[in-house]
Design a protein around this motif. Structure first.
Motif, PDB file in Angstrom:
ATOM      1  N   GLY A 137      56.569  -8.294  -9.477  1.00 25.47           N
ATOM      2  CA  GLY A 137      57.395  -9.297  -8.819  1.00 25.47           C
ATOM      3  C   GLY A 137      57.818  -8.956  -7.411  1.00 25.47           C
ATOM      4  N   ILE A 138      57.231  -7.917  -6.835  1.00 25.49           N
ATOM      5  CA  ILE A 138      57.535  -7.545  -5.452  1.00 25.49           C
ATOM      6  C   ILE A 138      56.672  -8.388  -4.511  1.00 25.49           C
ATOM      7  CG2 ILE A 138      57.499  -5.661  -3.753  1.00 25.49           C
ATOM      8  CD1 ILE A 138      57.791  -3.719  -6.157  1.00 25.49           C
ATOM      9  N   ARG A 139      57.282  -8.927  -3.472  1.00 24.64           N
ATOM     10  CA  ARG A 139      56.484  -9.654  -2.461  1.00 24.64           C
ATOM     11  C   ARG A 139      55.661  -8.635  -1.684  1.00 24.64           C
ATOM     12  NH1 ARG A 139      57.486 -11.152   3.011  1.00 24.64           N
ATOM     13  NH2 ARG A 139      59.662 -10.465   2.863  1.00 24.64           N
ATOM     14  N   VAL A 140      54.351  -8.797  -1.692  1.00 22.87           N
ATOM     15  CA  VAL A 140      53.447  -7.843  -1.041  1.00 22.87           C
ATOM     16  C   VAL A 140      52.737  -8.522   0.120  1.00 22.87           C
ATOM     17  CG1 VAL A 140      51.391  -6.392  -1.307  1.00 22.87           C
ATOM     18  CG2 VAL A 140      53.105  -6.491  -3.138  1.00 22.87           C
ATOM     19  N   VAL A 141      52.756  -7.842   1.270  1.00 24.88           N
ATOM     20  CA  VAL A 141      52.055  -8.299   2.466  1.00 24.88           C
ATOM     21  C   VAL A 141      51.003  -7.250   2.810  1.00 24.88           C
ATOM     22  CG1 VAL A 141      52.255  -8.985   4.884  1.00 24.88           C
ATOM     23  CG2 VAL A 141      54.158  -9.426   3.298  1.00 24.88           C
ATOM     24  N   ASN A 142      49.743  -7.674   2.904  1.00 25.49           N
ATOM     25  CA  ASN A 142      48.646  -6.761   3.258  1.00 25.49           C
ATOM     26  C   ASN A 142      48.286  -6.966   4.721  1.00 25.49           C
ATOM     27  OD1 ASN A 142      47.824  -7.974   0.254  1.00 25.49           O
ATOM     28  ND2 ASN A 142      47.894  -5.754   0.380  1.00 25.49           N
ATOM     29  N   LEU A 143      48.549  -5.962   5.545  1.00 29.42           N
ATOM     30  CA  LEU A 143      48.310  -6.054   6.986  1.00 29.42           C
ATOM     31  C   LEU A 143      46.861  -5.718   7.300  1.00 29.42           C
ATOM     32  CD1 LEU A 143      51.397  -3.999   8.282  1.00 29.42           C
ATOM     33  CD2 LEU A 143      51.259  -6.489   8.044  1.00 29.42           C
ATOM     34  N   ARG A 144      46.045  -6.722   7.588  1.00 27.37           N
ATOM     35  CA  ARG A 144      44.665  -6.459   8.006  1.00 27.37           C
ATOM     36  C   ARG A 144      44.676  -6.173   9.508  1.00 27.37           C
ATOM     37  NH1 ARG A 144      41.523 -11.118   4.420  1.00 27.37           N
ATOM     38  NH2 ARG A 144      41.863 -10.082   2.401  1.00 27.37           N
ATOM     39  N   LEU A 145      44.829  -4.893   9.809  1.00 28.65           N
ATOM     40  CA  LEU A 145      45.015  -4.454  11.189  1.00 28.65           C
ATOM     41  C   LEU A 145      43.704  -4.453  11.962  1.00 28.65           C
ATOM     42  CD1 LEU A 145      47.342  -1.468  10.330  1.00 28.65           C
ATOM     43  CD2 LEU A 145      48.040  -3.472  11.643  1.00 28.65           C
ATOM     44  N   GLY A 146      43.755  -4.996  13.170  1.00 28.92           N
ATOM     45  CA  GLY A 146      42.619  -4.919  14.070  1.00 28.92           C
ATOM     46  C   GLY A 146      42.643  -3.632  14.867  1.00 28.92           C
ATOM     47  N   MET A 147      41.917  -3.598  15.967  1.00 29.17           N
ATOM     48  CA  MET A 147      41.888  -2.444  16.856  1.00 29.17           C
ATOM     49  C   MET A 147      43.243  -2.343  17.560  1.00 29.17           C
ATOM     50  SD  MET A 147      39.449  -1.739  20.149  1.00 29.17           S
ATOM     51  CE  MET A 147      37.960  -1.639  19.181  1.00 29.17           C
ATOM     52  N   VAL A 148      44.027  -1.335  17.209  1.00 27.75           N
ATOM     53  CA  VAL A 148      45.390  -1.219  17.728  1.00 27.75           C
ATOM     54  C   VAL A 148      45.374  -0.483  19.063  1.00 27.75           C
ATOM     55  CG1 VAL A 148      47.721  -0.399  17.270  1.00 27.75           C
ATOM     56  CG2 VAL A 148      46.295  -1.218  15.377  1.00 27.75           C
ATOM     57  N   LEU A 149      45.971  -1.109  20.067  1.00 29.93           N
ATOM     58  CA  LEU A 149      45.983  -0.552  21.420  1.00 29.93           C
ATOM     59  C   LEU A 149      47.361  -0.019  21.768  1.00 29.93           C
ATOM     60  CD1 LEU A 149      44.031  -3.341  23.365  1.00 29.93           C
ATOM     61  CD2 LEU A 149      43.112  -1.347  22.155  1.00 29.93           C
ATOM     62  N   GLY A 150      47.395   1.216  22.227  1.00 29.90           N
ATOM     63  CA  GLY A 150      48.626   1.834  22.703  1.00 29.90           C
ATOM     64  C   GLY A 150      48.272   2.920  23.695  1.00 29.90           C
ATOM     65  N   ARG A 151      49.184   3.204  24.595  1.00 30.33           N
ATOM     66  CA  ARG A 151      48.883   4.168  25.646  1.00 30.33           C
ATOM     67  C   ARG A 151      48.676   5.579  25.101  1.00 30.33           C
ATOM     68  NH1 ARG A 151      51.543   4.478  31.504  1.00 30.33           N
ATOM     69  NH2 ARG A 151      50.650   6.438  32.221  1.00 30.33           N
ATOM     70  N   ASP A 152      49.446   5.946  24.086  1.00 25.90           N
ATOM     71  CA  ASP A 152      49.440   7.330  23.618  1.00 25.90           C
ATOM     72  C   ASP A 152      48.807   7.490  22.242  1.00 25.90           C
ATOM     73  OD1 ASP A 152      51.405   5.896  22.417  1.00 25.90           O
ATOM     74  OD2 ASP A 152      52.985   7.397  22.630  1.00 25.90           O
ATOM     75  N   GLY A 153      47.921   6.583  21.898  1.00 22.98           N
ATOM     76  CA  GLY A 153      47.257   6.702  20.607  1.00 22.98           C
ATOM     77  C   GLY A 153      46.374   5.502  20.355  1.00 22.98           C
TER      78      GLY A 153
END
Length: 282
Positions: A137-153
């Motif tokens: 009964g827990i609400r579950v969200v599945n994050l289909r992550l794309g190419m994540v852009l960040g300066r330090d990773g």
């Protein structure tokens, strides 16, 4: 809110924890190496980001770690949550757009079927591993992550040095679609998912404006003021990176964030050039 975060030391997790603490949430960190996970009562939400990094050459051992860290860790966590007397209201669990596999120019949304290949299989089973939480009964969200852009990773962090040295270029024929997202939007989407009851199941965490590798390359070169005339042929990419090259560099996934935008989320960085200028020049 009292929020458990796994993978809190990672690229996304560390930024998420800083954001949540700045909003005065109580953050509980869980080391992904803890098995079985020791879950305390009284949690309001869980964000599950832990898993073996997928970068690097995919040896047999590496592929086993990628798969087992996601499937085994997720299932153990969800089974532990299901046993709690007072369960958290929501679990936000990482997945990836690798779910769709290499699909050329086909527009992909959350209802598109899973693709083929190692990464697609991992992502499909990774999402299925949240089943015990859903059944409890827990609400579950599945994050289909794309190419994540960040300066330090993330992907951008690995690209910056060669591009700044003027030796960046397209990969393969450059026509493959890269579905990207700024790390600030990943954190924003997680916050949105925690707070929005209507959000559940898989959501594509990508900018609404996917670009080809050629467009990405030219845009990054323009932002940095550097030439992009040193291509990496597909054969070279495969020789250097092996199977990973086909899945992450040469494969094409033109993914759309249909459910996310439909739920009311507004991207901080919907366009690539604006995102890169913020990340690279800030």
């Amino acid at each position: 809110m009292k929020i458990l975060v796994t993978g809190s030391r990672g690229f996304i997790g560390s930024k998420l924890v800083s954001f949540l603490e700045a909003e005065r949430h109580e953050v509980v960190r869980l080391d992904r190496k803890a098995a079985p996970p020791a879950i305390e009562e009284g949690l309001d939400a869980v964000v599950h980001l832990a898993g073996e990094p997928i970068s690097g050459r995919w040896t047999v051992r590496k592929k086993r770690r990628i798969r087992e860290s996601r499937l085994g860790g997720t299932r153990q966590l969800c089974e532990a949550l299901a046993r709690l007397e007072r369960r958290p209201r929501v679990l936000v669990s990482a997945s990836a757009i690798g779910y769709y596999g290499d699909r050329g120019t086909e527009p992909l949304n959350e209802d598109s079927p899973a693709g083929t290949g190692f990464l697609a299989g991992v992502c499909r089973d990774w999402e299925a591993a949240t089943g015990p939480a859903v059944e409890a009964g827990i609400r579950v969200v599945n994050l289909r992550l794309g190419m994540v852009l960040g300066r330090d990773g993330g992907a951008l962090g690995k690209m910056l040095f060669p591009f700044r040295m003027g030796v960046g270029g397209i990969i393969g024929n450059g026509r493959q679609f890269w579905s990207w997202v700024a790390v600030e939007d990943v954190v924003g989407v997680i916050r949105h998912s925690l707070a929005t009851e209507a959000v559940s199941g898989p959501i594509n965490v990508v900018s609404p404006n996917a670009v080809t590798n050629r467009e990405f390359t030219k845009t990054l070169g323009r932002v940095l003021g550097r030439p992009t005339v040193f291509p990496m042929p597909g054969l070279v990419a495969r020789a250097v990176f092996g199977e990973m090259a086909d899945a992450l560099l040469l494969g094409s996934a033109r993914v759309q964030p249909i459910r996310l935008e439909g739920s009311g989320y507004r991207f901080h960085f919907p366009g690539l050039e604006t995102a890169l200028r913020h990340l690279v020049l800030k």
